[in-house]
Design an enzyme around this catalytic site. Sequence first.
Site, mmCIF file in Angstrom:
data_model
loop_
_atom_site.group_PDB
_atom_site.id
_atom_site.type_symbol
_atom_site.label_atom_id
_atom_site.label_comp_id
_atom_site.label_asym_id
_atom_site.label_seq_id
_atom_site.Cartn_x
_atom_site.Cartn_y
_atom_site.Cartn_z
ATOM 1 N N ARG A 100 0.810 -1.209 0.000
ATOM 2 C CA ARG A 100 0.000 0.000 0.000
ATOM 3 C C ARG A 100 0.848 1.266 0.000
ATOM 4 O O ARG A 100 0.502 2.258 -0.640
ATOM 5 C CB ARG A 100 -0.920 -0.018 1.218
ATOM 6 C CG ARG A 100 -2.203 0.713 0.948
ATOM 7 C CD ARG A 100 -3.055 0.831 2.172
ATOM 8 N NE ARG A 100 -3.119 2.234 2.570
ATOM 9 C CZ ARG A 100 -3.715 2.659 3.660
ATOM 10 N NH1 ARG A 100 -4.263 1.811 4.479
ATOM 11 N NH2 ARG A 100 -3.744 3.939 3.930
ATOM 12 N N ARG A 114 -10.982 3.680 -2.301
ATOM 13 C CA ARG A 114 -9.715 3.172 -1.794
ATOM 14 C C ARG A 114 -9.213 4.161 -0.753
ATOM 15 O O ARG A 114 -9.340 5.374 -0.946
ATOM 16 C CB ARG A 114 -8.726 3.126 -2.960
ATOM 17 C CG ARG A 114 -7.607 2.188 -2.775
ATOM 18 C CD ARG A 114 -7.005 1.846 -4.120
ATOM 19 N NE ARG A 114 -7.854 0.981 -4.907
ATOM 20 C CZ ARG A 114 -8.034 -0.322 -4.671
ATOM 21 N NH1 ARG A 114 -7.404 -0.901 -3.675
ATOM 22 N NH2 ARG A 114 -8.829 -1.045 -5.435
ATOM 23 N N LEU A 149 -6.437 6.076 0.792
ATOM 24 C CA LEU A 149 -5.050 6.465 0.534
ATOM 25 C C LEU A 149 -4.386 6.824 1.858
ATOM 26 O O LEU A 149 -5.053 7.150 2.825
ATOM 27 C CB LEU A 149 -5.005 7.659 -0.426
ATOM 28 C CG LEU A 149 -5.419 7.334 -1.859
ATOM 29 C CD1 LEU A 149 -5.647 8.607 -2.643
ATOM 30 C CD2 LEU A 149 -4.384 6.451 -2.547
ATOM 31 N N ASN A 170 -13.258 15.110 0.064
ATOM 32 C CA ASN A 170 -13.920 13.848 -0.253
ATOM 33 C C ASN A 170 -15.425 14.044 -0.075
ATOM 34 O O ASN A 170 -15.848 14.872 0.733
ATOM 35 C CB ASN A 170 -13.424 12.752 0.692
ATOM 36 C CG ASN A 170 -13.909 11.367 0.299
ATOM 37 O OD1 ASN A 170 -14.278 11.121 -0.856
ATOM 38 N ND2 ASN A 170 -13.906 10.447 1.242
ATOM 39 N N THR A 171 -16.210 13.322 -0.835
ATOM 40 C CA THR A 171 -17.657 13.337 -0.626
ATOM 41 C C THR A 171 -18.102 11.966 -0.141
ATOM 42 O O THR A 171 -17.599 10.931 -0.603
ATOM 43 C CB THR A 171 -18.432 13.749 -1.896
ATOM 44 O OG1 THR A 171 -19.832 13.698 -1.612
ATOM 45 C CG2 THR A 171 -18.123 12.850 -3.086
ATOM 46 N N HIS A 172 -19.048 11.978 0.789
ATOM 47 C CA HIS A 172 -19.490 10.717 1.383
ATOM 48 C C HIS A 172 -21.019 10.695 1.499
ATOM 49 O O HIS A 172 -21.620 11.692 1.912
ATOM 50 C CB HIS A 172 -18.854 10.532 2.767
ATOM 51 C CG HIS A 172 -19.193 9.210 3.367
ATOM 52 N ND1 HIS A 172 -18.586 8.035 2.953
ATOM 53 C CD2 HIS A 172 -20.105 8.863 4.299
ATOM 54 C CE1 HIS A 172 -19.117 7.024 3.626
ATOM 55 N NE2 HIS A 172 -20.034 7.501 4.445
ATOM 56 N N SER A 202 -22.051 14.319 3.214
ATOM 57 C CA SER A 202 -20.999 15.082 3.886
ATOM 58 C C SER A 202 -19.854 15.286 2.909
ATOM 59 O O SER A 202 -19.360 14.324 2.312
ATOM 60 C CB SER A 202 -20.461 14.325 5.104
ATOM 61 O OG SER A 202 -21.508 13.967 5.984
ATOM 62 N N ASP A 259 -8.535 13.630 6.427
ATOM 63 C CA ASP A 259 -7.419 13.512 7.376
ATOM 64 C C ASP A 259 -6.976 12.049 7.407
ATOM 65 O O ASP A 259 -7.347 11.274 6.518
ATOM 66 C CB ASP A 259 -7.793 14.076 8.757
ATOM 67 C CG ASP A 259 -8.854 13.226 9.456
ATOM 68 O OD1 ASP A 259 -9.233 12.151 8.918
ATOM 69 O OD2 ASP A 259 -9.309 13.643 10.540
ATOM 70 N N GLY A 284 -7.840 9.558 9.171
ATOM 71 C CA GLY A 284 -8.830 8.537 9.515
ATOM 72 C C GLY A 284 -9.696 8.151 8.329
ATOM 73 O O GLY A 284 -9.545 8.667 7.228
ATOM 74 N N ASP A 298 -12.947 8.659 6.787
ATOM 75 C CA ASP A 298 -14.109 9.565 6.766
ATOM 76 C C ASP A 298 -14.260 10.355 8.068
ATOM 77 O O ASP A 298 -15.370 10.586 8.542
ATOM 78 C CB ASP A 298 -15.409 8.779 6.475
ATOM 79 C CG ASP A 298 -15.353 8.064 5.133
ATOM 80 O OD1 ASP A 298 -14.679 8.571 4.223
ATOM 81 O OD2 ASP A 298 -15.978 7.002 5.005
HETATM 82 C C1 GAR Z 1 -20.938 8.641 -4.200
HETATM 83 O O1 GAR Z 1 -22.186 8.552 -3.575
HETATM 84 C C2 GAR Z 1 -19.844 8.853 -3.184
HETATM 85 O O2 GAR Z 1 -20.210 9.650 -2.101
HETATM 86 C C3 GAR Z 1 -19.605 7.455 -2.736
HETATM 87 O O3 GAR Z 1 -19.657 6.686 -3.903
HETATM 88 C C4 GAR Z 1 -20.550 7.300 -4.823
HETATM 89 C C5 GAR Z 1 -19.831 7.459 -6.122
HETATM 90 O O4 GAR Z 1 -20.702 7.867 -7.133
HETATM 91 N N1 GAR Z 1 -18.348 7.342 -2.049
HETATM 92 C C6 GAR Z 1 -18.149 6.551 -1.016
HETATM 93 O O5 GAR Z 1 -18.987 5.820 -0.559
HETATM 94 C C7 GAR Z 1 -16.755 6.628 -0.449
HETATM 95 N N2 GAR Z 1 -16.679 6.003 0.814
HETATM 96 P P1 GAR Z 1 -20.145 8.414 -8.513
HETATM 97 O O6 GAR Z 1 -19.019 7.479 -8.968
HETATM 98 O O7 GAR Z 1 -21.326 8.360 -9.423
HETATM 99 O O8 GAR Z 1 -19.640 9.808 -8.285
#
Ligand code: GAR
Length: 202
Positions: free
Chosen positions: A63, A89, A91, A105-107, A134, A139, A141, A143
């Site tokens: 990794r 993934r 990082l 990042n988007t979650h 969110s 950071d 951790g 998420d």
């Molecule tokens: C999104 O909903 C994103 O928040 C999520 O994967 C989807 C990707 O959609 N990410 C995670 O769950 C990361 N832990 P997309 O490829 O259509 O943008």
Amino acid sequence: MGERIAVLVSGNGTNLQALLDDAFCGPRISLVLADRPAIRALERADAVGVETLVIEPSGYPDRDAFDEAVTSALVRHGADVVVTAGYMRLLGRAVLDVFDGRWLNTHPSLLPSFPGMHGVRDALAHGVKVTGVSVFLVDEGMDTGPIVLQEAVDVRADDDWHSLEGRILEVEHRLLPRAVRALVEGRVHVEGRHVTITEGNR
Ligand code: GAR
């Protein structure tokens, strides 16, 4: 802050599309980096002539070596801001050492609830009535970084994964470009865990 945005993707890339379609973010996206070939997100980048790069973990012994490869590709490319948008993934330190405070990042949940790879599925399984989106600064951790933007999405009694995920994606497509723009414009201010965004011209 400089203006070259690199977007990291693993799959469909609808969030990438929202960034490409955004009048501010789109022209500033200079690299789309994926961890696997032949995904829809790469087609989206190709369609608008944005440079793409695939760095697969299988090409590296561990990794750390993979993290180093991703980091040096981003640095070599001159990225100023990194956005992980559906990049499935985790990082490590190498990327953070260079892009701390410049990595969003988007979650698909209201963090700190339901972190990890299955935010939508886990929220449904738990039976919550409200979940959401969110957008946060990454950071070390999983998420756990300071939250930049967050918005609630109601869970309906008849929701399944597809219906809920669809409404969550709509919100992400709105929030993510806003957060990226604010970061690029230097309007994101962080004090410990607390993030404020000062107003721009939008
Ligand atoms: C999104 O909903 C994103 O928040 C999520 O994967 C989807 C990707 O959609 N990410 C995670 O769950 C990361 N832990 P997309 O490829 O259509 O943008």
